[in-house]
Motif scaffolding. Sequence first.
Motif, short mmCIF file in Angstrom:
data_model
loop_
_atom_site.label_atom_id
_atom_site.label_comp_id
_atom_site.label_asym_id
_atom_site.label_seq_id
_atom_site.Cartn_x
_atom_site.Cartn_y
_atom_site.Cartn_z
N ILE A 182 0.84 -1.20 0.00
CA ILE A 182 0.00 0.00 0.00
C ILE A 182 0.87 1.25 0.00
CG2 ILE A 182 -1.63 1.36 1.37
CD1 ILE A 182 -3.02 -0.90 0.03
N TYR A 183 1.89 1.25 0.82
CA TYR A 183 2.82 2.38 0.91
C TYR A 183 3.41 2.70 -0.46
CZ TYR A 183 6.96 5.03 2.44
OH TYR A 183 7.94 5.98 2.61
N LYS A 184 3.90 1.67 -1.16
CA LYS A 184 4.52 1.87 -2.47
C LYS A 184 3.50 2.33 -3.50
CE LYS A 184 7.58 -1.01 -4.00
NZ LYS A 184 8.73 -0.09 -4.12
N LYS A 185 2.29 1.72 -3.48
CA LYS A 185 1.27 2.07 -4.45
C LYS A 185 0.83 3.53 -4.29
CE LYS A 185 0.58 -1.92 -6.56
NZ LYS A 185 0.78 -2.09 -8.03
N VAL A 186 0.62 3.94 -3.05
CA VAL A 186 0.21 5.33 -2.79
C VAL A 186 1.30 6.29 -3.20
CG1 VAL A 186 -0.34 6.99 -0.97
CG2 VAL A 186 -1.41 4.73 -0.95
N ASP A 187 2.54 5.96 -2.84
CA ASP A 187 3.67 6.83 -3.16
C ASP A 187 3.81 6.99 -4.68
OD1 ASP A 187 5.89 8.43 -2.48
OD2 ASP A 187 7.26 6.75 -2.80
N GLU A 188 3.66 5.89 -5.42
CA GLU A 188 3.79 5.94 -6.87
C GLU A 188 2.59 6.63 -7.53
OE1 GLU A 188 4.18 1.87 -7.86
OE2 GLU A 188 6.25 1.68 -7.11
N TYR B 288 0.59 9.03 -6.46
CA TYR B 288 0.55 10.49 -6.32
C TYR B 288 1.90 11.13 -6.60
CZ TYR B 288 -4.03 9.77 -4.23
OH TYR B 288 -5.34 9.42 -4.01
N ASN B 289 2.81 10.37 -7.16
CA ASN B 289 4.13 10.92 -7.48
C ASN B 289 4.01 12.02 -8.54
OD1 ASN B 289 6.97 11.05 -7.31
ND2 ASN B 289 7.17 9.82 -9.17
N GLY B 290 4.59 13.18 -8.25
CA GLY B 290 4.55 14.28 -9.21
C GLY B 290 3.34 15.17 -9.11
N VAL B 291 2.37 14.81 -8.24
CA VAL B 291 1.20 15.64 -8.06
C VAL B 291 1.57 16.86 -7.22
CG1 VAL B 291 -1.15 15.78 -7.13
CG2 VAL B 291 -0.33 13.66 -8.22
N ALA B 292 1.22 18.03 -7.68
CA ALA B 292 1.58 19.28 -6.99
C ALA B 292 1.07 19.28 -5.56
CB ALA B 292 1.03 20.48 -7.76
N GLY B 293 1.95 19.64 -4.65
CA GLY B 293 1.58 19.75 -3.24
C GLY B 293 1.55 18.44 -2.50
N LEU B 294 1.94 17.34 -3.17
CA LEU B 294 1.90 16.03 -2.52
C LEU B 294 3.26 15.35 -2.53
CD1 LEU B 294 -1.48 14.57 -3.85
CD2 LEU B 294 -1.04 15.72 -1.68
N ASP C 70 5.19 15.10 0.10
CA ASP C 70 5.36 14.42 1.38
C ASP C 70 4.45 13.18 1.42
OD1 ASP C 70 6.34 14.58 4.33
OD2 ASP C 70 4.17 14.31 4.46
N ILE C 71 4.98 12.06 1.89
CA ILE C 71 4.22 10.80 1.90
C ILE C 71 2.99 10.89 2.78
CG2 ILE C 71 5.61 9.80 3.76
CD1 ILE C 71 3.98 7.95 0.75
N ASN C 72 3.07 11.64 3.88
CA ASN C 72 1.92 11.78 4.77
C ASN C 72 0.78 12.51 4.06
OD1 ASN C 72 3.11 10.49 7.02
ND2 ASN C 72 4.21 12.37 7.54
N LYS C 73 1.11 13.51 3.25
CA LYS C 73 0.09 14.23 2.50
C LYS C 73 -0.51 13.33 1.42
CE LYS C 73 1.92 18.88 3.26
NZ LYS C 73 2.44 20.12 2.63
N LYS C 74 0.33 12.47 0.86
CA LYS C 74 -0.18 11.52 -0.14
C LYS C 74 -1.20 10.58 0.49
CE LYS C 74 3.94 11.44 -3.11
NZ LYS C 74 5.01 10.60 -3.68
N PHE C 75 -0.91 10.11 1.71
CA PHE C 75 -1.83 9.22 2.38
C PHE C 75 -3.11 9.94 2.79
CE2 PHE C 75 1.38 5.91 2.81
CZ PHE C 75 0.59 4.77 2.74
N GLU C 76 -3.02 11.20 3.13
CA GLU C 76 -4.22 11.98 3.45
C GLU C 76 -5.11 12.07 2.22
OE1 GLU C 76 -3.01 15.76 4.91
OE2 GLU C 76 -2.16 14.97 6.77
N ASP D 201 -6.60 8.49 1.59
CA ASP D 201 -7.66 8.17 2.54
C ASP D 201 -8.95 8.94 2.25
OD1 ASP D 201 -6.04 6.39 3.88
OD2 ASP D 201 -5.36 7.86 5.35
N ALA D 202 -8.80 10.15 1.69
CA ALA D 202 -9.97 10.99 1.42
C ALA D 202 -10.61 10.69 0.06
CB ALA D 202 -9.58 12.46 1.49
N ASN D 203 -9.94 9.90 -0.77
CA ASN D 203 -10.41 9.63 -2.13
C ASN D 203 -10.99 8.22 -2.21
OD1 ASN D 203 -10.90 9.44 -4.84
ND2 ASN D 203 -8.84 9.98 -5.49
#
Length: 244
Positions: free
Chosen positions: A197-203, A205-211, A213-219, A222-224
């Motif tokens: 899950i960690y790797k999938k989320v990181d990949e 949202y990779n390159g998305v503006a403002g994301l 940080d991995i914690n922001k990616k998980f936020e 979780d919200a989507n």
Amino acid sequence: MNKKGFIFIETIITVVVVMATLLLLYSAFSKVIINEQNRLYHDDISYIYKTKHIADVLKLSIDTVKFDKAVDANDKYVFIFNILTDIYSDSSLIMDASELYKFSQLVYIRNEDIVPLKKCLNNNPEDAGMCDRTKTHINDYGYSQLTYYLTTLDVPDSGHSHDGILVALFYEAKNGDALVDSNNVVSVGRGKYSECIYKKVDEHYNGVAGLSDINKKFEKYDANDKVNFDMACQNAYYISWVYL
């Protein structure tokens, strides 16, 4: 006996009844879960077709002399093998099939061995030596799901010309991707599923503006509710058989 004594006894009886009820419910629920898992992963129609195709490829690629010698050793009720076993005249075909269908192991069982095999795995062996060697062979090369599956095999009817059956074990992520394993762990404390899950989320949202940080990616994850990697990170263990 005073009133407090009666209340104490009633409390004990109530607790015992409630605990017994909960145990019965848990047992029933566990059986339902097991039956549902077996229904989903054992003899699924799509995997039966895959196993049939694998059997067809096996017939084209097998060295019958080597295969018969391995099977006719007659010291076990099953013969477990894979693409690396030295029984092929041309291994390229079976390797291509492995890449396509993502099977892990193959099991050959002669028709006459199915009944004694089931008795063996149900702890009622006809031949203790054969049974012990079979169990060791399964434990060394198979998986826990295989033992249970073999106890559920039906005895093939006599109206066919096949000498035995082929059992195929498919191990992959539930979405059909490669098996989720522990080789990808990059941080201490994560298991296979959470690391995936960690790797999938990181990949994702990779390159998305403002994301960045991995914690922001998980936020964001979780919200989507439209993004979910559960199927990609949970392993499935499909097993099916066909005549060979």
